[in-house]
Design a protein around this motif. Structure first.
Motif, PDB file in Angstrom:
ATOM      1  N   UNK A   1     -10.682  17.714   3.566  1.00  0.00           N
ATOM      2  CA  UNK A   1     -10.545  16.360   4.100  1.00  0.00           C
ATOM      3  C   UNK A   1      -9.359  15.653   3.456  1.00  0.00           C
ATOM      4  N   UNK A   2      -9.139  15.865   2.166  1.00  0.00           N
ATOM      5  CA  UNK A   2      -7.946  15.300   1.520  1.00  0.00           C
ATOM      6  C   UNK A   2      -6.679  15.849   2.148  1.00  0.00           C
ATOM      7  N   UNK A   3      -6.662  17.141   2.462  1.00  0.00           N
ATOM      8  CA  UNK A   3      -5.503  17.737   3.123  1.00  0.00           C
ATOM      9  C   UNK A   3      -5.306  17.131   4.511  1.00  0.00           C
TER      10      UNK A   3
ATOM     11  N   UNK B   1     -12.260   7.765   5.176  1.00  0.00           N
ATOM     12  CA  UNK B   1     -10.880   7.785   4.691  1.00  0.00           C
ATOM     13  C   UNK B   1     -10.284   6.415   5.003  1.00  0.00           C
ATOM     14  N   UNK B   2      -9.912   5.693   3.956  1.00  0.00           N
ATOM     15  CA  UNK B   2      -9.253   4.395   4.103  1.00  0.00           C
ATOM     16  C   UNK B   2      -7.767   4.593   3.848  1.00  0.00           C
TER      17      UNK B   2
ATOM     18  N   UNK C   1       4.533   8.666   2.896  1.00  0.00           N
ATOM     19  CA  UNK C   1       5.773   8.036   2.449  1.00  0.00           C
ATOM     20  C   UNK C   1       5.547   6.538   2.267  1.00  0.00           C
ATOM     21  N   UNK C   2       4.746   5.931   3.159  1.00  0.00           N
ATOM     22  CA  UNK C   2       4.550   4.485   3.111  1.00  0.00           C
ATOM     23  C   UNK C   2       3.081   4.077   2.956  1.00  0.00           C
ATOM     24  N   UNK C   3       2.153   5.042   2.980  1.00  0.00           N
ATOM     25  CA  UNK C   3       0.727   4.709   2.912  1.00  0.00           C
ATOM     26  C   UNK C   3       0.027   5.494   1.812  1.00  0.00           C
ATOM     27  N   UNK C   4      -0.979   4.848   1.225  1.00  0.00           N
ATOM     28  CA  UNK C   4      -1.907   5.484   0.298  1.00  0.00           C
ATOM     29  C   UNK C   4      -3.226   5.679   1.028  1.00  0.00           C
ATOM     30  N   UNK C   5      -4.050   6.603   0.552  1.00  0.00           N
ATOM     31  CA  UNK C   5      -5.366   6.787   1.150  1.00  0.00           C
ATOM     32  C   UNK C   5      -6.402   7.091   0.082  1.00  0.00           C
TER      33      UNK C   5
END
Length: 89
Positions: A59-61, A6-7, A71-75
Motif C-alpha cells: 500500500x505504501x508503494x 491514505x491521506x 515531488x509536491x505531496x506527502x502521504x
C-alpha cells in the motif's frame, strides 16, 4: 476486511490555492479564528485478508507511485478500525 486510509497533502512549502480560497471565504461566512487551511485527498482502501507488514508495504508503494505526486505531496498510511457507517448532517 480491513480499511487502510491514505491521506495525501501538499508539502508545507507548496502553495495551496484551494486552501487559501477557503481560508479567505471563511470570515465572510461567519467563521472567525481560522489561521490557515490546507486541502488534501483521502483514499480509503478496503483490503482483503490481514493487513500485515507485507500488505502495508504494498500500500505504501501504491501511494508513492500512484496516489501521491511525491515531488509536491506527502502521504500517510494508517489502518482504520472498521466501524458501522453512520450518516452525519
Amino acid at each position: 476486511m480491513a480499511r487502510v486510509v491514505v491521506d495525501v497533502m501538499l508539502k508545507p512549502e507548496i502553495l495551496d490555492p484551494q486552501g487559501q480560497a477557503v481560508q479567505r471565504a471563511l470570515p465572510r461566512l461567519g467563521f472567525e479564528g481560522i489561521a490557515d487551511v490546507r486541502q488534501g485527498k483521502r483514499f480509503e482502501l478496503e483490503v482483503e485478508g490481514p493487513v500485515d507488514d507485507a500488505a502495508l508495504a504494498r500500500i505504501n508503494e501504491l501511494a508513492e507511485t500512484f496516489l501521491a505526486n511525491t515531488v509536491i505531496e506527502d502521504f500517510t498510511v494508517r489502518v482504520e478500525e472498521h466501524e458501522e457507517e453512520t450518516a452525519t448532517a
